[in-house]
Design an enzyme around this catalytic site. Structure first.
Site, PDB file in Angstrom:
ATOM      1  N   HIS A   1       1.017  -1.222   0.039  1.00 52.87           N
ATOM      2  CA  HIS A   1      -0.074  -0.037  -0.086  1.00 52.87           C
ATOM      3  C   HIS A   1       0.975   1.383   0.078  1.00 52.87           C
ATOM      4  CE1 HIS A   1      -2.500  -3.122   1.649  1.00 52.87           C
ATOM      5  NE2 HIS A   1      -3.706  -2.319   1.138  1.00 52.87           N
TER       6      HIS A   1
ATOM      7  N   ASP B   1      -4.581  -6.073  -7.847  1.00 53.31           N
ATOM      8  CA  ASP B   1      -4.950  -5.498  -6.440  1.00 53.31           C
ATOM      9  C   ASP B   1      -5.205  -3.961  -6.950  1.00 53.31           C
ATOM     10  OD1 ASP B   1      -5.066  -4.930  -3.843  1.00 53.31           O
ATOM     11  OD2 ASP B   1      -3.214  -6.044  -3.372  1.00 53.31           O
TER      12      ASP B   1
END
Length: 367
Positions: A211, A282
Site C-alpha cells: 500500500h 490488486d
C-alpha cells in the site's frame, strides 16, 4: 478450452447461462464509490462506463438497510441486477462491516493457531471452524446483496516479513494454509458468495507494505515454488484471484507481478500455479505502482489481468482511466461466466447454531 457459450444447470434444472445468449461484456474494471450512497454524478458515470462491478470499503458501510440500498443503487446504475459487488471481509483487521451492526470475525491466523494446538484433532477442528467462519461471513454479506468476498488470504508469511499480512494469513505452513483456505472458500461458496484467493502469487515474503511502497522479494525460484506458490497451485480450481503488487526478483526483477507479463505467463497462468480463473489486479491506488491511474490501468491489463480494481472512490481518477479500459476480453468473459456458474443460492443453514459451534471450537463461548 471452454467455448464462447456456457450452459451450466442449476439445482432446479434451469440454465444459469443460456446457450442462446452471449456472455455479457461490460468494461473490465471494478470501481469503488465515495460514500454511503450513490451520488447523481457517480450514477451517471457508472451508467456510461458500465464497469463489471463495484467494491465496498469501510466508508460505504453503516447499516444493513443503508448497504442494501447502496448495493441496489450501484447495480441499478449499470442496469445489471447481477453485477458483482465485492468487499474485503476477512475478519480481524480487514473487516469493512463491523460491530455493532455486524458480528466481529477473527483473523485467519486464529484458525492456524487452533490447528497447531494438536497435530490431528486440532487440524480437524480448525478446518471445521474455518468452514463455519466462511459460511457465516457469506451469510452476513448475502444479507446486503454482496456476492464476492476478497478472501481467503493464501499468503505464507516468513520470519521478519512486514506485518501487512501477519495474522491475516492462516499459517507459515503451506500445507495448513491450503487446508484452511480451502475450507474457508468452501464455506463462502456454500453461502452463495464467491471467494477471491489473494494475493497470488504470494505476498507473505514481502518486507514492505505494497500500500505504501513496492516490495521486492529476494527468494530464489525453488523456494518460491515450494512455499509461496504452493497454496495458489493447490487452489487453482477456484474461480477468482487477486494479483499482488510484489516484485519476484528471481522471475522478473523489473516489475511487480501485477504488471509483469512474465510472472503472469510463467507463474500465475503457467505450470508454477496454473490458475485458470479470472484475475483481478490488486488496487490501482496503492503506492507500489508508478504513474497516473490511467498508466497503471494500462500496465496491469497489458500484463494479463482480466479486470482492473480501482477502489478509492475518487470520481476524477475513475474518469481519467476509464477510456483506457476495454470491455472484458472474450477469455475474461468466459472466466467470469464460469465463476458466476459456481455461485448459487445459499444452502440452508442454522446460523445461530453455527455461531455457537464456532465459539465452542475457538474457545470463545460464554459460560
Amino acid at each position: 478450452m471452454w467455448g464462447v457459450w456456457l450452459s451450466v444447470p442449476d439445482s432446479v434444472g434451469r440454465n444459469l447461462v443460456d446457450p442462446a445468449t452471449p456472455v455479457a461484456r461490460p468494461r473490465a474494471v471494478v470501481f469503488g464509490c465515495a460514500g454511503l450512497e450513490v451520488t447523481p454524478d457517480e450514477a451517471a458515470f457508472f451508467h456510461e462506463a458500465d464497469p463489471l462491478g463495484f467494491i465496498l470499503f469501510r466508508r460505504n458501510c453503516d447499516s444493513r438497510d443503508q448497504m442494501r440500498r447502496l448495493v441496489d443503487d450501484l447495480r441499478a446504475s449499470v442496469g445489471r441486477p447481477d453485477a458483482p459487488v465485492l468487499i474485503d471481509q476477512e475478519g480481524g483487521r480487514v473487516a469493512r462491516m463491523r460491530p455493532p451492526h455486524w458480528p466481529a470475525h477473527p483473523p485467519m491466523g486464529v484458525f492456524g493457531a487452533l490447528a497447531a494446538r494438536d497435530a490431528e484433532a486440532g487440524r480437524e477442528a480448525a478446518q471445521e471452524a474455518a468452514w463455519i467462519n466462511g459460511r457465516l461471513l457469506a451469510h452476513m454479506l448475502a444479507e446486503v446483496g454482496i456476492t464476492v468476498d476478497c478472501a481467503p488470504v493464501c499468503d505464507v508469511p516468513v520470519e521478519g516479513a512486514h506485518d501487512i499480512i501477519g495474522d491475516r494469513a492462516f499459517s507459515r505452513d503451506p500445507a495448513l494454509v491450503i487446508a484452511l483456505a480451502r475450507a474457508t472458500a468452501d464455506g463462502l461458496l456454500a453461502g452463495g458468495v464467491l471467494p477471491v484467493v489473494k494475493h497470488i502469487p504470494g505476498h507473505g515474503r514481502a518486507f514492505a507494505d505494497s500500500h505504501a511502497e513496492l516490495p521486492v522479494v529476494e527468494a530464489d525460484r525453488a523456494t518460491l515454488e515450494a512455499t509461496d506458490f504452493a497454496p495458489f497451485r493447490a487452489l487453482a480450481d477456484l474461480p477468482l484471484a487477486m494479483v499482488a503488487h510484489v516484485v519476484l526478483k528471481a522471475i522478473d526483477p523489473t516489475a511487480p507481478a501485477s504488471t509483469s507479463a512474465i510472472v503472469v505467463r510463467e507463474v500465475v497462468r503457467g505450470p508454477s500455479i496454473g490458475f485458470g480463473g479470472l484475475l483481478f489486479s490488486d488496487d490501482l491506488s496503492m503506492n507500489a505502482l508508478q504513474g497516473d491511474p490511467r498508466a497503471r490501468a494500462e500496465a496491469v491489463l497489458a500484463a494479463g489481468m482480466d479486470v482492473v480494481l480501482h477502489c478509492n472512490g475518487d470520481l476524477a481518477e475513475m474518469r481519467s482511466l476509464v477510456d483506457a479500459v476495454p470491455v472484458l476480453s472474450g477469455a475474461a468473459a468466459e472466466r467470469w461466466a464460469r465463476a458466476e456458474a459456481m455461485r448459487h443460492a445459499p444452502e440452508p443453514a442454522d446460523i445461530a447454531a453455527l455461531t455457537t459451534r464456532l465459539a465452542e471450537l475457538l474457545g470463545t463461548a460464554q459460560a
